[in-house]
Write a protein that holds these residues in place. Sequence first.
Motif, PDB file in Angstrom:
ATOM      1  N   GLU A 158       0.994  -1.192  -0.057  1.00 46.57           N
ATOM      2  CA  GLU A 158       0.164   0.053  -0.198  1.00 46.57           C
ATOM      3  C   GLU A 158       0.887   1.325   0.061  1.00 46.57           C
ATOM      4  O   GLU A 158       0.495   2.139  -0.816  1.00 46.57           O
ATOM      5  N   LYS A 159       1.830   1.240   0.790  1.00 46.84           N
ATOM      6  CA  LYS A 159       2.890   2.620   1.107  1.00 46.84           C
ATOM      7  C   LYS A 159       3.475   2.723  -0.181  1.00 46.84           C
ATOM      8  O   LYS A 159       3.297   3.999  -0.677  1.00 46.84           O
ATOM      9  N   ALA A 160       3.948   1.505  -0.764  1.00 46.52           N
ATOM     10  CA  ALA A 160       4.550   1.780  -1.971  1.00 46.52           C
ATOM     11  C   ALA A 160       3.632   2.405  -3.254  1.00 46.52           C
ATOM     12  O   ALA A 160       4.149   3.457  -3.847  1.00 46.52           O
ATOM     13  N   TYR A 161       2.545   1.826  -3.317  1.00 44.17           N
ATOM     14  CA  TYR A 161       1.677   2.196  -4.222  1.00 44.17           C
ATOM     15  C   TYR A 161       1.220   3.645  -4.320  1.00 44.17           C
ATOM     16  O   TYR A 161       1.405   4.438  -5.250  1.00 44.17           O
ATOM     17  N   TRP A 162       0.672   4.200  -3.052  1.00 39.36           N
ATOM     18  CA  TRP A 162       0.242   5.454  -2.934  1.00 39.36           C
ATOM     19  C   TRP A 162       1.127   6.659  -2.789  1.00 39.36           C
ATOM     20  O   TRP A 162       1.045   7.720  -3.268  1.00 39.36           O
ATOM     21  N   ALA A 163       2.399   6.253  -2.198  1.00 40.51           N
ATOM     22  CA  ALA A 163       3.653   7.126  -2.310  1.00 40.51           C
ATOM     23  C   ALA A 163       4.006   7.417  -3.697  1.00 40.51           C
ATOM     24  O   ALA A 163       4.146   8.585  -3.959  1.00 40.51           O
ATOM     25  N   THR A 164       4.076   6.517  -4.399  1.00 37.21           N
ATOM     26  CA  THR A 164       4.340   6.743  -6.016  1.00 37.21           C
ATOM     27  C   THR A 164       3.273   7.371  -6.660  1.00 37.21           C
ATOM     28  O   THR A 164       3.611   8.140  -7.490  1.00 37.21           O
ATOM     29  N   THR A 165       2.109   7.160  -6.400  1.00 38.50           N
ATOM     30  CA  THR A 165       0.907   7.635  -6.897  1.00 38.50           C
ATOM     31  C   THR A 165       1.095   9.112  -6.774  1.00 38.50           C
ATOM     32  O   THR A 165       1.106  10.019  -7.907  1.00 38.50           O
ATOM     33  N   VAL A 166       1.237   9.738  -5.500  1.00 35.85           N
ATOM     34  CA  VAL A 166       1.373  10.924  -5.014  1.00 35.85           C
ATOM     35  C   VAL A 166       2.806  11.641  -5.620  1.00 35.85           C
ATOM     36  O   VAL A 166       2.667  12.726  -6.255  1.00 35.85           O
ATOM     37  N   GLY A 167       3.811  10.885  -5.685  1.00 39.46           N
ATOM     38  CA  GLY A 167       4.912  11.392  -6.027  1.00 39.46           C
ATOM     39  C   GLY A 167       4.851  11.731  -7.690  1.00 39.46           C
ATOM     40  O   GLY A 167       5.712  12.837  -8.052  1.00 39.46           O
ATOM     41  N   THR A 168       4.409  10.800  -8.493  1.00 42.70           N
ATOM     42  CA  THR A 168       4.313  10.749  -9.684  1.00 42.70           C
ATOM     43  C   THR A 168       3.270  11.996 -10.300  1.00 42.70           C
ATOM     44  O   THR A 168       3.545  12.840 -11.181  1.00 42.70           O
ATOM     45  N   ASN A 169       2.247  12.083  -9.225  1.00 43.37           N
ATOM     46  CA  ASN A 169       1.339  13.180  -9.595  1.00 43.37           C
ATOM     47  C   ASN A 169       2.145  14.708  -9.363  1.00 43.37           C
ATOM     48  O   ASN A 169       1.791  15.351 -10.368  1.00 43.37           O
ATOM     49  N   MET A 170       3.037  14.671  -8.380  1.00 47.35           N
ATOM     50  CA  MET A 170       3.712  16.090  -8.300  1.00 47.35           C
ATOM     51  C   MET A 170       4.301  16.500  -9.653  1.00 47.35           C
ATOM     52  O   MET A 170       4.076  17.518 -10.183  1.00 47.35           O
ATOM     53  N   ALA A 171       4.980  15.247 -10.354  1.00 39.55           N
ATOM     54  CA  ALA A 171       5.436  15.831 -11.704  1.00 39.55           C
ATOM     55  C   ALA A 171       4.485  16.240 -12.660  1.00 39.55           C
ATOM     56  O   ALA A 171       4.747  17.102 -13.697  1.00 39.55           O
ATOM     57  N   GLY A 172       3.216  15.854 -12.541  1.00 43.48           N
ATOM     58  CA  GLY A 172       2.456  16.184 -13.449  1.00 43.48           C
ATOM     59  C   GLY A 172       1.867  17.613 -13.256  1.00 43.48           C
ATOM     60  O   GLY A 172       1.367  18.320 -14.169  1.00 43.48           O
ATOM     61  N   THR A 173       2.238  18.421 -12.324  1.00 42.62           N
ATOM     62  CA  THR A 173       1.841  19.941 -12.149  1.00 42.62           C
ATOM     63  C   THR A 173       2.849  20.741 -12.937  1.00 42.62           C
ATOM     64  O   THR A 173       2.459  21.865 -12.734  1.00 42.62           O
ATOM     65  N   VAL A 174       3.905  20.211 -13.379  1.00 38.95           N
ATOM     66  CA  VAL A 174       4.874  21.008 -14.095  1.00 38.95           C
ATOM     67  C   VAL A 174       4.181  21.719 -15.240  1.00 38.95           C
ATOM     68  O   VAL A 174       3.420  20.897 -15.930  1.00 38.95           O
ATOM     69  N   PRO A 175       4.313  23.007 -15.371  1.00 35.38           N
ATOM     70  CA  PRO A 175       3.413  23.442 -16.592  1.00 35.38           C
ATOM     71  C   PRO A 175       4.197  22.945 -18.005  1.00 35.38           C
ATOM     72  O   PRO A 175       5.324  22.607 -17.938  1.00 35.38           O
ATOM     73  N   VAL A 176       3.306  22.899 -18.849  1.00 34.74           N
ATOM     74  CA  VAL A 176       3.598  22.633 -20.381  1.00 34.74           C
ATOM     75  C   VAL A 176       3.737  20.968 -20.544  1.00 34.74           C
ATOM     76  O   VAL A 176       3.340  20.329 -21.124  1.00 34.74           O
ATOM     77  N   VAL A 177       5.098  20.664 -19.878  1.00 42.06           N
ATOM     78  CA  VAL A 177       5.369  19.252 -20.040  1.00 42.06           C
ATOM     79  C   VAL A 177       5.026  18.181 -18.984  1.00 42.06           C
ATOM     80  O   VAL A 177       5.488  17.231 -18.947  1.00 42.06           O
ATOM     81  N   GLY A 178       4.278  18.824 -17.827  1.00 44.35           N
ATOM     82  CA  GLY A 178       4.091  18.016 -16.880  1.00 44.35           C
ATOM     83  C   GLY A 178       3.358  16.632 -17.180  1.00 44.35           C
ATOM     84  O   GLY A 178       3.747  15.820 -16.837  1.00 44.35           O
ATOM     85  N   GLY A 179       2.429  16.725 -18.110  1.00 45.22           N
ATOM     86  CA  GLY A 179       1.490  15.542 -18.568  1.00 45.22           C
ATOM     87  C   GLY A 179       2.293  14.586 -19.189  1.00 45.22           C
ATOM     88  O   GLY A 179       2.230  13.369 -19.005  1.00 45.22           O
ATOM     89  N   PHE A 180       3.368  15.286 -20.035  1.00 47.59           N
ATOM     90  CA  PHE A 180       4.326  14.271 -20.644  1.00 47.59           C
ATOM     91  C   PHE A 180       5.240  13.466 -19.626  1.00 47.59           C
ATOM     92  O   PHE A 180       5.381  12.204 -19.893  1.00 47.59           O
ATOM     93  N   ILE A 181       5.694  14.099 -18.712  1.00 46.80           N
ATOM     94  CA  ILE A 181       6.475  13.474 -17.786  1.00 46.80           C
ATOM     95  C   ILE A 181       5.762  12.348 -17.044  1.00 46.80           C
ATOM     96  O   ILE A 181       6.475  11.317 -16.712  1.00 46.80           O
ATOM     97  N   LEU A 182       4.782  12.967 -16.691  1.00 43.76           N
ATOM     98  CA  LEU A 182       3.843  12.005 -15.939  1.00 43.76           C
ATOM     99  C   LEU A 182       3.724  10.663 -16.631  1.00 43.76           C
ATOM    100  O   LEU A 182       3.719   9.379 -16.236  1.00 43.76           O
ATOM    101  N   ARG A 183       3.520  10.857 -17.976  1.00 41.70           N
ATOM    102  CA  ARG A 183       3.228   9.664 -18.940  1.00 41.70           C
ATOM    103  C   ARG A 183       4.671   8.799 -18.789  1.00 41.70           C
ATOM    104  O   ARG A 183       4.420   7.568 -19.077  1.00 41.70           O
ATOM    105  N   VAL A 184       5.624   9.450 -19.047  1.00 46.60           N
ATOM    106  CA  VAL A 184       6.737   8.675 -19.005  1.00 46.60           C
ATOM    107  C   VAL A 184       7.163   7.959 -17.882  1.00 46.60           C
ATOM    108  O   VAL A 184       7.327   6.841 -17.974  1.00 46.60           O
TER     109      VAL A 184
END
Lengths: 261, 240
Positions: A158-184
């Motif tokens: 659980e810890k692994a899954y949710w920490a990574t969900t939140v961690g990768t979500n952070m990358a998604g907030t970057v303007p313009v390229v965030g969505g791309f980073i998130l998908r990568v």
Amino acid sequence: MQPMREPFGQQTRPSISERVIDSLDERLGVRSIWAALMDRHIPRSVNWWYTLGSATLFVFTLQVVTGIFLAAYYVPSPDHAYDSVQYIMNEVIFGQVVRGLHHWGASAMVVLVVAHMLRVIVMGAYKYPREFTWTAGVFLLLLTFGFGFTGYLLPWDEKAYWATTVGTNMAGTVPVVGGFILRVLRGGADLGAVTLARFFAFHVLLLPALIVPLVGLHLFMVVRIGISGAPDRAYEREQQARQRGYSGISGLPKRSGIPKR
Amino acid sequence: MNAEDKEEYRRHYQAEKAEGEPFFPYSVVKDTLVAMLVFLVLIGLVVAFGVPLESQADPTNTAYVPRPEWYFLFLFELLKYFPGELEFVGVIGIPTIGVLALLFLPLLDRSPLRHPVHRPRTIIVTALALVAVAVLTARAIQSTPAATGGPSRTLTAAEQAGKRLYQAQNCAACHSLSGVGGTTGPDLAGITKGHTLDEISAYIVNPKAANPASIMPAYGEKLSADEIRQIAQFLATTGQ
């Protein structure tokens, strides 16, 4: 180091170990390698704080060894990852100890790398001629965090899954390229099987391929340039005074190298 | 540093080295002792605390409060000060400045002086950064709900049933919970903060009654009133 001869006795022939070393020296130059690595002189002001770097190297080696052991049993798929970790914990001999060392070793890496860095900052050891040793060290710090982030997902609890969900979500907030980073990072819109495979590949293939040569470069520079001594306050004050006196003499051009402070 | 300072440093360093001692055995002994100590500490941590493994990842367990590893807590806490559109300042802006400052430290501090008392600027900035990281980490630990670290709070029977219904009815196809799930409908995490359980239940029974523009199907005929109530109770456990 001269090849040692038996000081007494009838035997004038070199011993087996000497002959082995001689033949290796002829072909690999092991004596000069030993001399460069082990006989190099280090300033007397080098103290216990200087062991932090080698302690980091020790834990890094421990992470490699325990990591290889874990990889022999671990399965990077959502269906089996958790079970394979449980298998390591419950069935494999010393599995709990090896995984324990790898888990706590990750924290130890961060603690030691940061402590080593603080020692270098306090002693001003990043200055000439060790600037690139420092730069390589900063990249090693970032890679250490990269290992921590990617390794955290692998147990698939659980810890692994949710920490990574939140961690990768952070990358998604970057303007313009965030969505791309998130998908990568995730290998898709959501965190799933591809993410796990990807993080495993980063953790055991990509990051090691980057960190091993960088550690080699870092150590090469440490040996080549030499370990910095602890700064000497009295010497520096004297040096400052000398320079001030120098620039104070009328008629002489002002020196450009006067410290600003 | 200019050429003269470099020359002076090299001279001073050569002199230091000349009266120094060989790496082997002097440094090797210290390094080995510290490595052994580190190893003993690690073994001690394994024996004393074991190695954590929570229950298997459950993407529908939205009641789980996610926590990063301790060395990322300061970043996690930092984000709370940059809500909404400004989030990327905390995510990318500040960490990037920190990393660049580290990378270019040899260019930022160029005086030939090395002793910390002669470099107050570098030492003070480093100390402030350390204090900031420590305070952020401490605050993140303080704000950790008691339930984390172990498995999340056990749901009551009704909440548990509601969770199973949420999964069985595939609510996640359209709705997300804390960002996990579909995007056709709104995120439901914490929806009960603005609405009573009765309002939520009534909405699930017939969405068009409350919101004529809703495209959500009515569940009043598919599920019993009790079941719908259970879903609302499950939703109340999310988004905390």
